[in-house]
Design a protein around this motif. Structure first.
Motif, mmCIF file in Angstrom:
data_model
loop_
_atom_site.group_PDB
_atom_site.id
_atom_site.type_symbol
_atom_site.label_atom_id
_atom_site.label_comp_id
_atom_site.label_asym_id
_atom_site.label_seq_id
_atom_site.Cartn_x
_atom_site.Cartn_y
_atom_site.Cartn_z
ATOM 1 N N ILE A 50 5.125 -9.927 8.982
ATOM 2 C CA ILE A 50 3.804 -9.561 9.494
ATOM 3 C C ILE A 50 3.897 -9.117 10.943
ATOM 4 O O ILE A 50 3.340 -8.087 11.337
ATOM 5 N N ALA A 51 4.625 -9.873 11.749
ATOM 6 C CA ALA A 51 4.755 -9.524 13.167
ATOM 7 C C ALA A 51 5.451 -8.182 13.341
ATOM 8 O O ALA A 51 5.086 -7.383 14.219
ATOM 9 N N GLY A 52 6.449 -7.909 12.500
ATOM 10 C CA GLY A 52 7.156 -6.633 12.602
ATOM 11 C C GLY A 52 6.273 -5.453 12.268
ATOM 12 O O GLY A 52 6.313 -4.411 12.942
ATOM 13 N N VAL A 53 5.457 -5.595 11.215
ATOM 14 C CA VAL A 53 4.529 -4.519 10.851
ATOM 15 C C VAL A 53 3.541 -4.268 11.976
ATOM 16 O O VAL A 53 3.279 -3.115 12.355
ATOM 17 N N ARG A 54 3.023 -5.334 12.523
ATOM 18 C CA ARG A 54 2.013 -5.169 13.571
ATOM 19 C C ARG A 54 2.613 -4.519 14.817
ATOM 20 O O ARG A 54 1.982 -3.650 15.436
ATOM 21 N N ARG A 55 3.818 -4.912 15.193
ATOM 22 C CA ARG A 55 4.472 -4.274 16.343
ATOM 23 C C ARG A 55 4.653 -2.781 16.107
ATOM 24 O O ARG A 55 4.423 -1.959 17.002
ATOM 25 N N LEU A 63 -2.008 -8.604 9.915
ATOM 26 C CA LEU A 63 -1.332 -7.303 9.920
ATOM 27 C C LEU A 63 -1.988 -6.309 10.876
ATOM 28 O O LEU A 63 -1.405 -5.269 11.182
ATOM 29 N N GLY A 64 -3.204 -6.606 11.316
ATOM 30 C CA GLY A 64 -3.922 -5.680 12.175
ATOM 31 C C GLY A 64 -4.608 -4.568 11.418
ATOM 32 O O GLY A 64 -4.933 -3.520 11.991
ATOM 33 N N ALA A 65 -4.861 -4.779 10.115
ATOM 34 C CA ALA A 65 -5.538 -3.757 9.306
ATOM 35 C C ALA A 65 -7.009 -3.679 9.696
ATOM 36 O O ALA A 65 -7.684 -4.704 9.812
ATOM 37 N N GLY A 66 -7.512 -2.476 9.851
ATOM 38 C CA GLY A 66 -8.882 -2.290 10.293
ATOM 39 C C GLY A 66 -9.905 -2.348 9.187
ATOM 40 O O GLY A 66 -11.099 -2.500 9.448
ATOM 41 N N TRP A 67 -9.473 -2.232 7.936
ATOM 42 C CA TRP A 67 -10.407 -2.207 6.811
ATOM 43 C C TRP A 67 -9.648 -2.497 5.518
ATOM 44 O O TRP A 67 -8.420 -2.376 5.450
ATOM 45 N N ILE A 68 -10.402 -2.918 4.511
ATOM 46 C CA ILE A 68 -9.872 -3.075 3.154
ATOM 47 C C ILE A 68 -10.823 -2.348 2.212
ATOM 48 O O ILE A 68 -12.017 -2.650 2.177
ATOM 49 N N GLY A 113 0.750 -6.052 -2.896
ATOM 50 C CA GLY A 113 0.853 -6.720 -4.181
ATOM 51 C C GLY A 113 1.791 -6.053 -5.150
ATOM 52 O O GLY A 113 2.082 -6.599 -6.217
ATOM 53 N N ASP A 114 2.309 -4.857 -4.810
ATOM 54 C CA ASP A 114 3.202 -4.127 -5.696
ATOM 55 C C ASP A 114 4.635 -4.206 -5.172
ATOM 56 O O ASP A 114 4.905 -4.762 -4.106
ATOM 57 N N THR A 115 5.554 -3.600 -5.907
ATOM 58 C CA THR A 115 6.960 -3.598 -5.511
ATOM 59 C C THR A 115 7.115 -3.112 -4.077
ATOM 60 O O THR A 115 6.586 -2.073 -3.694
ATOM 61 N N GLY A 116 7.834 -3.878 -3.285
ATOM 62 C CA GLY A 116 8.030 -3.539 -1.877
ATOM 63 C C GLY A 116 7.006 -4.157 -0.966
ATOM 64 O O GLY A 116 7.254 -4.311 0.243
ATOM 65 N N ASN A 117 5.865 -4.500 -1.497
ATOM 66 C CA ASN A 117 4.796 -5.098 -0.679
ATOM 67 C C ASN A 117 4.198 -6.327 -1.368
ATOM 68 O O ASN A 117 3.004 -6.585 -1.262
ATOM 69 N N VAL A 118 5.025 -7.085 -2.097
ATOM 70 C CA VAL A 118 4.502 -8.253 -2.811
ATOM 71 C C VAL A 118 3.941 -9.255 -1.811
ATOM 72 O O VAL A 118 4.440 -9.402 -0.696
ATOM 73 N N PHE A 119 2.900 -9.940 -2.201
ATOM 74 C CA PHE A 119 2.208 -10.841 -1.288
ATOM 75 C C PHE A 119 3.150 -11.880 -0.676
ATOM 76 O O PHE A 119 3.089 -12.149 0.525
ATOM 77 N N ALA A 120 3.994 -12.466 -1.501
ATOM 78 C CA ALA A 120 4.841 -13.560 -1.032
ATOM 79 C C ALA A 120 5.850 -13.123 0.024
ATOM 80 O O ALA A 120 6.403 -13.966 0.746
ATOM 81 N N SER A 121 6.089 -11.814 0.140
ATOM 82 C CA SER A 121 7.071 -11.322 1.114
ATOM 83 C C SER A 121 6.531 -11.278 2.536
ATOM 84 O O SER A 121 7.298 -11.091 3.486
ATOM 85 N N PHE A 122 5.225 -11.464 2.682
ATOM 86 C CA PHE A 122 4.635 -11.323 4.015
ATOM 87 C C PHE A 122 4.629 -12.663 4.736
ATOM 88 O O PHE A 122 3.601 -13.334 4.883
#
Length: 277
Positions: free
Chosen positions: A52-57, A101-106, A38-47
């Motif tokens: 998403i696939a690149g991060v998960r890989r 994204l494959g995140a295990g927790w929030i 949600g912040d600069t560099g990781n804004v929601f709309a950019s995903f």
């Protein structure tokens, strides 16, 4: 020592775009990370699907466990019209992105209040976390509630879910199958019960992350190990002795300071007798 060190992660917050945080961690041998969206560099709309696939890989290729950490300044106990709906949408976006994204927790928070609206805010914070937990569970996402830092006695604005009594009110009403616990040891260090008393009140049953920084007990500080009064050896012995086998998360200073802190804390674990030299 390498085995225990591998369980010590770094919370990047919003310091880097998520791809850069993953690349730095892969190059540095860090296997557990938290990132704020949600912040600069990781804004929601950019995903989009490509990002998403690149991060998960990248995380899977480097065997990195990814967690997400929401912004505590977003009030989970918000009650005002329009703002309340915005909080719902902010937290829902985390859940919607976590699975892909494959995140295990929030990591989430109990919210904050303004002294005169304590009961109403707490009730709203618990209610919001209840439905978020159900929503997350339906999508295979795990939520963790963090115990927050106390504010000075004369502060007008104060976090909720700070002390044992408040956290008990949350945990007693939140489904353990949907919401676990992130134990921020340095927050507990600021309370009269201390780290040991806070941990013993809840035990390891719901515990899925331990957050670490040093402080001097009087006010909210996120210091390097050794710059405050936290007894890390005793903390490790207490938590590991109770059967905890999850990860630890560093949250202080710069990325480089946390890299150095991993080595320092791994050495302290050896001195505590819970890791091999």
């Amino acid at each position: 020592m390498a085995g225990f060190r591998d369980r010590i992660g770094i919370d990047f917050g919003a310091r880097l775009p998520i791809e850069d945080a993953v690349a730095w961690s892969a190059a540095s041998g860090v296997r557990v990370i938290d990132v704020r969206l949600g912040d600069t560099g990781n804004v929601f709309a950019s995903f989009d699907a490509t990002r998403i696939a690149g991060v998960r890989r990248s995380t899977e290729a480097a065997s990195i466990q990814l967690g997400l950490h929401t912004l505590s300044a977003v009030n989970s106990a918000e009650t005002a019209p329009f703002l309340s709906e915005a909080v719902d949408e902010y937290l829902r976006r985390y859940i919607d992105l976590a699975g892909p994204l494959g995140a295990g927790w929030i990591v989430m928070h109990g919210g904050f209040h303004f002294t005169g609206d304590y009961e109403r805010r707490m009730a709203k914070g618990i209610e919001r976390l209840q439905w978020l937990g159900d929503y997350a569970r339906s999508r295979g996402v795990r939520l963790l509630l963090e115990n927050m830092n106390p504010e000075p006695a004369d502060a007008e604005v104060r976090y909720l879910a700070c002390d044992v009594e408040e956290c008990r009110q949350y945990f007693d009403r939140l489904d353990a199958a949907a919401i676990g616990w992130t134990f921020t040891a340095n927050h507990a260090h600021m309370l009269p019960v201390g780290i040991a008393g806070f941990f013993e009140a809840f035990g390891p049953a719901r515990l899925e992350e331990v957050r670490l920084a040093d402080n001097r007990g009087g006010k909210e500080e996120h210091l390097k190990p050794g710059d405050g009064t936290v007894d890390f050896e005793a903390t490790f012995a207490l938590i590991e002795g109770a059967g905890y086998g999850g990860h630890y998360m560093l949250a202080y200073g710069t990325i480089e300071e946390m890299r150095e802190g991993r080595e320092e804390l791994a050495a302290r674990a050896v001195r505590a007798g819970i890791a091999a030299a």
